[in-house]
Design an enzyme around this catalytic site. Structure first.
Site, PDB file in Angstrom:
ATOM      1  N   ASP A 215      32.630 -38.397-115.790  1.00 30.93           N
ATOM      2  CA  ASP A 215      33.205 -38.776-114.504  1.00 30.93           C
ATOM      3  C   ASP A 215      32.476 -37.965-113.442  1.00 30.93           C
ATOM      4  OD1 ASP A 215      34.644 -39.252-112.230  1.00 30.93           O
ATOM      5  OD2 ASP A 215      36.615 -38.882-113.131  1.00 30.93           O
TER       6      ASP A 215
ATOM      7  N   TYR B  54      29.967 -46.300 -95.557  1.00 29.12           N
ATOM      8  CA  TYR B  54      28.882 -46.807 -96.404  1.00 29.12           C
ATOM      9  C   TYR B  54      27.525 -46.423 -95.811  1.00 29.12           C
ATOM     10  CZ  TYR B  54      25.799 -50.117 -98.817  1.00 29.12           C
ATOM     11  OH  TYR B  54      24.773 -50.676 -99.545  1.00 29.12           O
TER      12      TYR B  54
ATOM     13  N   LYS C 237      24.403 -43.950 -97.361  1.00 26.22           N
ATOM     14  CA  LYS C 237      23.016 -44.365 -97.606  1.00 26.22           C
ATOM     15  C   LYS C 237      22.041 -43.545 -96.764  1.00 26.22           C
ATOM     16  CE  LYS C 237      24.309 -47.317-100.586  1.00 26.22           C
ATOM     17  NZ  LYS C 237      24.232 -46.911-102.012  1.00 26.22           N
TER      18      LYS C 237
END
Length: 329
Positions: free
Chosen positions: A71, A170, A174
């Site tokens: 994990d 998001y 990136k």
């Protein structure tokens, strides 16, 4: 193209891009450690795939594969992964691919939602594994690579770091992956360890297929991208396979001049052109730099026919594309 004797780690390889990369590395003779949370196939799972299935496919292609349940939200489990690799491979690690991502639903369920309306946990859900963990894994990998003066680290990123895509967290993730590659590469340069950021375009993963077949998500994406449903679905039709991304990683791992590419963003379609390979059945996937792709998939139908007149080699210069993310006043 042989990777015989090379030791690799691919995070998040139960399915999708990670699986495609692991399959290609194994097919070229590498020893591949793969990670994920799903060790065995689960009945009723939303998406198919498990570490065991990926490992079996890698072995069937002639590679050696060691599945490790991990994990990537848990630093202790990540440390244990790298300790295991170091112990079993006498301190050797040639390639790390940071691909693990646990935020599929956090992204698609919040397309075009203003950042002040997002839930309090959305940022962490998107970036704890997809950004923070990439950095942590890179630290662990560098501690093995630097003493040996050899190695390559690849961040799977995307153009969301250049322009607003899906939602704010998001894009931050990136952009962070790309900045990480640039800054880490600078400090790794004198140790002959390379670090790159890889941008796939539209990839035909299990998740993307679900997205394009969900009317609610399609409606949100149409509104966000400003294209018709026909154009949106067409772009997915001409996307790249998960193993096309894997071929890119294999070529990077074999490139004797990889240090000249370190610290930079590399678009998968550009690597296919540079190294001279195509996707399955001779298919050339979408490339966001190719003018004919942009005309075909992102303009009205009465204009898109012009794409057939534009050669593949006509591309937006990289330096010009960078202005899309230009932030200085």
């Amino acid at each position: 193209m042989s990777l015989e004797g090379k030791v690799c780690i691919v995070t998040g390889a139960t399915r999708g891009i990670g699986k495609g990369i692991a399959l290609q590395l194994g097919a070229h003779g590498a020893t591949v450690y793969i990670t994920g949370r799903t060790l065995k196939t689960l009945e009723g799972a939303e998406f198919p795939g498990s570490l065991e299935e990926t490992a079996e496919e890698v072995v069937a292609r002639g590679g050696e594969c060691i599945p490790v349940r991990c994990d990537h939200k848990n630093d202790d489990e990540v440390k244990a992964l790298f300790a295991q690799v170091s112990k079993e491979q006498n301190g050797r690690l040639d390639l790390l691919v940071n691909n693990a991502y646990s935020a599929f639903h956090a992204v698609v369920n919040n397309i075009a939602v203003p950042f002040w309306e997002l839930g309090d946990d959305v940022y962490d859900e998107i970036n704890q594994v997809g950004l923070r963990n990439h950095y942590f894994c890179s630290v662990m990998a560098a501690r093995l690579m630097v003493p040996r003066k050899s190695g390559l680290i690849v961040n799977i990123s995307g153009h969301g770091g250049m322009v607003h895509t899906f939602n704010v967290p998001y894009g931050i993730g990136k952009e962070g992956c790309d900045r990480m590659a640039a800054d880490c590469a600078l400090e790794l340069k004198t140790h002959n360890v390379a670090f790159v950021s890889l941008w796939p375009c539209v990839v035909l993963t299990e998740g993307s297929q679900m997205v394009v077949n969900d009317p609610k998500i399609v409606s949100k994406m149409i509104k966000m991208a400003g294209v018709s449903e026909e154009k949106l679905k067409s772009s997915y039709k001409y996307g790249e396979s998960i193993e096309y991304v894997g071929r890119c990683v294999v070529h990077l791992a074999n490139d004797p001049n990889i240090m000249s590419k370190s610290g930079k963003i590399h678009i998968t379609g550009d690597l296919g052109d540079y190294y001279g390979f195509l996707d399955d059945a001779g298919h050339k996937p979408i490339n966001i730099r190719r003018i004919n792709c942009l005309v075909k998939h992102f303009t009205p139908s009465w204009v898109s026919w012009l794409s057939y007149l534009i050669p593949d080699f006509v591309k937006i210069p990289s330096w010009l594309m960078s202005f899309a993310g230009h932030k200085l006043n």
